[in-house]
Scaffold this motif. Structure first.
Motif, short mmCIF file in Angstrom:
data_model
loop_
_atom_site.label_atom_id
_atom_site.label_comp_id
_atom_site.label_asym_id
_atom_site.label_seq_id
_atom_site.Cartn_x
_atom_site.Cartn_y
_atom_site.Cartn_z
N CYS A 76 -41.13 -7.26 -21.67
CA CYS A 76 -41.02 -7.72 -20.29
C CYS A 76 -40.19 -9.01 -20.23
CB CYS A 76 -42.40 -7.99 -19.69
SG CYS A 76 -43.35 -6.50 -19.35
N PRO A 77 -39.35 -9.12 -19.21
CA PRO A 77 -38.59 -10.35 -19.04
C PRO A 77 -39.51 -11.48 -18.56
CG PRO A 77 -38.25 -8.92 -17.17
CD PRO A 77 -39.05 -8.13 -18.16
N THR A 78 -39.08 -12.70 -18.75
CA THR A 78 -39.82 -13.85 -18.25
C THR A 78 -39.64 -13.95 -16.75
OG1 THR A 78 -39.52 -15.04 -20.33
CG2 THR A 78 -40.10 -16.34 -18.38
N LEU A 79 -40.75 -14.00 -16.02
CA LEU A 79 -40.71 -14.11 -14.57
C LEU A 79 -41.02 -15.54 -14.15
CD1 LEU A 79 -42.60 -10.80 -13.70
CD2 LEU A 79 -40.14 -11.19 -13.61
N THR A 80 -40.43 -15.98 -13.08
CA THR A 80 -40.56 -17.39 -12.68
C THR A 80 -41.81 -17.70 -11.88
OG1 THR A 80 -39.21 -17.01 -10.70
CG2 THR A 80 -38.06 -17.69 -12.70
N ASP A 81 -42.50 -16.69 -11.35
CA ASP A 81 -43.71 -16.93 -10.57
C ASP A 81 -44.84 -17.39 -11.48
OD1 ASP A 81 -45.83 -16.96 -8.79
OD2 ASP A 81 -45.98 -14.78 -8.64
N LYS A 82 -45.30 -18.62 -11.31
CA LYS A 82 -46.41 -19.17 -12.08
C LYS A 82 -47.54 -19.66 -11.17
CE LYS A 82 -43.83 -18.72 -15.78
NZ LYS A 82 -44.07 -17.60 -16.72
N ASN A 83 -47.43 -19.39 -9.89
CA ASN A 83 -48.36 -19.93 -8.90
C ASN A 83 -49.64 -19.09 -8.85
OD1 ASN A 83 -49.65 -21.11 -6.74
ND2 ASN A 83 -48.08 -20.57 -5.22
N THR A 84 -50.77 -19.68 -9.26
CA THR A 84 -52.02 -18.94 -9.28
C THR A 84 -52.85 -19.12 -8.01
OG1 THR A 84 -53.12 -20.74 -10.47
CG2 THR A 84 -52.16 -18.96 -11.79
N ALA A 120 -42.86 1.49 -12.83
CA ALA A 120 -42.41 0.12 -12.52
C ALA A 120 -43.45 -0.83 -13.09
CB ALA A 120 -42.27 -0.06 -11.01
N HIS A 121 -43.05 -1.66 -14.05
CA HIS A 121 -44.03 -2.51 -14.73
C HIS A 121 -43.47 -3.90 -14.95
CE1 HIS A 121 -42.29 -1.91 -18.97
NE2 HIS A 121 -41.58 -1.09 -18.21
N CYS A 122 -44.22 -4.73 -15.66
CA CYS A 122 -43.88 -6.12 -15.93
C CYS A 122 -44.03 -6.98 -14.67
CB CYS A 122 -42.47 -6.26 -16.50
SG CYS A 122 -42.22 -5.46 -18.10
N TYR A 123 -45.27 -7.41 -14.42
CA TYR A 123 -45.59 -8.21 -13.24
C TYR A 123 -46.03 -9.61 -13.66
CZ TYR A 123 -45.52 -3.68 -10.95
OH TYR A 123 -45.12 -2.45 -10.48
N ALA A 124 -45.80 -10.57 -12.78
CA ALA A 124 -46.23 -11.93 -13.05
C ALA A 124 -47.75 -12.02 -13.13
CB ALA A 124 -45.71 -12.86 -11.95
N HIS A 125 -48.24 -12.90 -14.00
CA HIS A 125 -49.68 -13.08 -14.17
C HIS A 125 -50.19 -14.05 -13.10
CE1 HIS A 125 -53.14 -13.80 -17.29
NE2 HIS A 125 -53.56 -13.23 -16.17
N THR A 126 -50.07 -13.59 -11.85
CA THR A 126 -50.39 -14.40 -10.67
C THR A 126 -50.95 -13.50 -9.59
OG1 THR A 126 -48.21 -14.05 -9.65
CG2 THR A 126 -48.42 -15.93 -11.18
N PRO A 127 -51.52 -14.07 -8.52
CA PRO A 127 -52.00 -13.22 -7.42
C PRO A 127 -50.91 -12.36 -6.80
CG PRO A 127 -52.98 -15.39 -7.28
CD PRO A 127 -51.95 -15.48 -8.35
#
Length: 254
Positions: A76-84, A120-127
């Motif tokens: 998975c690519p690095t995603l910029t969303d880090k907002n929990t 479709a996969h690889c989602y940010a670990h965020t809400p």
């Protein structure tokens, strides 16, 4: 409606009976798909007692996931969303694309980071990552030709194998059970019930072609570096028909 099971005995068709309940043209998802919606409820927008409630958020994961959240070899690519923080308004910078007539959300920041065929996969670990995953996975699971790859790769839970076995048997006898957009409706809104680093429970609202609304919960699990849809043998209490989006955040692509 019943169908003959693998043993030759009559048993309920888990797709048309236990999994789906139709009300007019609105075919809502229930039980084993992990999205619990019943559209023949009492019509009250408050039938589950949670309208307007704030999502319960477990104290805290840190703002960005730790490195060991990702499984070794994860492509998975690095995603910029880090907002929990749980969103209280419609996520920004989301685009909607049609897949089999069903509008699905995507975000450069939150995912999906990869699309391979119907997966479709690889989602940010965020809400927001969990929210987008809930719509993407359940929507594709209902309507995609290669639904088996979606279930095998993007679902977890004690009902997963049961669902695979039953749906394969039904499709062998009756043909594809994939739904059209007119049958399963379109996403119209959401609200979070709970969110933690490993589990997100989100209510999704679905709008039928005739404008009627139904709502129900999807449970997403963080598993092996990505959000996955939980399929259980024993469902939680179902949602129901709602009159309007009061208590929800309006959100949809159609």
């Amino acid at each position: 409606m019943t169908t003959h099971g693998p043993t030759g005995t009559d048993e309920p068709n888990p797709l048309r009976g236990r999994l789906f309940i139709a009300s007019g043209i609105f075919l809502a998802v229930v039980l084993l798909l992990g999205v619990y919606v019943v559209v023949n409820g009492n019509g009250s927008g408050n039938n589950d007692g949670r309208s307007g409630a704030q999502a319960q958020q477990s104290p805290s994961p840190s703002a960005s996931p730790s490195p060991d959240d990702d499984v070794p070899g994860n492509l998975c690519p690095t995603l910029t969303d880090k907002n929990t923080a749980v969103p209280t308004s419609a996520p920004k910078d989301v685009t909607w694309n049609l897949a089999q007539g069903f509008a699905l959300p995507s975000s450069k920041a939150s995912g999906p980071g990869r699309v391979e065929g119907d997966v479709a996969h690889c989602y940010a670990h965020t809400p927001i990552g969990a929210l987008i995953a809930a719509v993407q996975i359940t929507g594709r699971q209902l309507s995609a030709k290669d639904w088996e790859s979606i279930v095998e790769r993007q679902c977890v839970g004690d009902g997963k194998d049961y669902y695979l076995t039953k749906r394969r048997a039904i499709e062998k006898k009756e043909g594809s059970q994939a739904l059209t957009a007119d049958q399963h409706g379109q996403v119209a809104g959401f609200r979070f019930i709970t969110y933690s680093a490993d589990t997100a429970v989100v209510d999704l609202v679905w709008r039928a072609k005739d404008g009627s609304l139904g709502a129900g919960s999807a449970t997403m699990k963080w598993d092996q570096g990505d959000w996955k849809n939980e399929i259980t043998k024993t469902p939680a209490a179902p949602g129901g028909a709602i009159d309007n989006l009061a208590g929800y955040t309006a959100w949809g692509g159609v």
